[in-house]
Design a protein around this motif. Sequence first.
Motif, short mmCIF file in Angstrom:
data_model
loop_
_atom_site.label_atom_id
_atom_site.label_comp_id
_atom_site.label_asym_id
_atom_site.label_seq_id
_atom_site.Cartn_x
_atom_site.Cartn_y
_atom_site.Cartn_z
N ARG A 1 34.69 43.38 42.89
CA ARG A 1 34.56 44.64 42.14
C ARG A 1 35.33 45.75 42.85
N ASP A 2 35.14 45.88 44.16
CA ASP A 2 35.83 46.91 44.93
C ASP A 2 37.34 46.70 44.88
N LEU A 3 37.77 45.46 45.03
CA LEU A 3 39.20 45.17 44.98
C LEU A 3 39.78 45.56 43.62
N LEU A 4 39.13 45.13 42.55
CA LEU A 4 39.66 45.41 41.21
C LEU A 4 39.66 46.91 40.91
N GLU A 5 38.63 47.62 41.31
CA GLU A 5 38.60 49.06 41.10
C GLU A 5 39.75 49.74 41.83
N THR A 6 40.01 49.31 43.05
CA THR A 6 41.08 49.90 43.85
C THR A 6 42.45 49.53 43.27
N GLN B 1 43.10 48.85 40.17
CA GLN B 1 43.28 49.61 38.93
C GLN B 1 43.63 51.07 39.22
N ARG B 2 43.04 51.65 40.26
CA ARG B 2 43.41 53.02 40.67
C ARG B 2 44.86 53.05 41.13
N TYR B 3 45.24 52.04 41.90
CA TYR B 3 46.63 51.93 42.36
C TYR B 3 47.57 51.89 41.15
#
Length: 161
Positions: free
Chosen positions: A11-16, A18-20
């Motif tokens: 979850r943290d990886l995907l959120e980051t 997507q922000r990137y």
Amino acid sequence: MNANALSPAYRDLLETVQRYDATVPAAHATRPEADWRLVHIALSDALIEQALEATENGQPALVDNRPAQDAAAIAAVVKASAAAQRIEQLRRRGQALVARVAGLHPALWTHPVRLLVHDRDLKLVADQQMPWHALIALRASTHLPAHTRQFQVWIDAASRG
């Protein structure tokens, strides 16, 4: 051991990621490396899933990350896909791995898995055996968070110009 630690790491990886993707321009110098990482992680997930399947079928488990480090294979995937597709592939592969880990019979958590780690030059840098619970814990606590931190570093650098 279960997938509880793995889910938040993805979850943290995907959120980051997507922000990137939303904040870092497509022509930014970090994009080629970001593309490489997205494909690398998704390929690694598939390799771990295959080894889990082997364990479930009573066969020896081997996770050899060489295909997930192969520059030509990764470049071919990058060339054939858009950033949104690579992110979606990462999401799907991560969900599939979390589901597979969650469904692993508790008795199999202590079964050994052989881990072969290659660097980007495809040089073997580690050959070790560990139980499944240790490999999944390593992925959740170290491998995925390291990629998450790198994407955040790129976001921060791009915002500074």
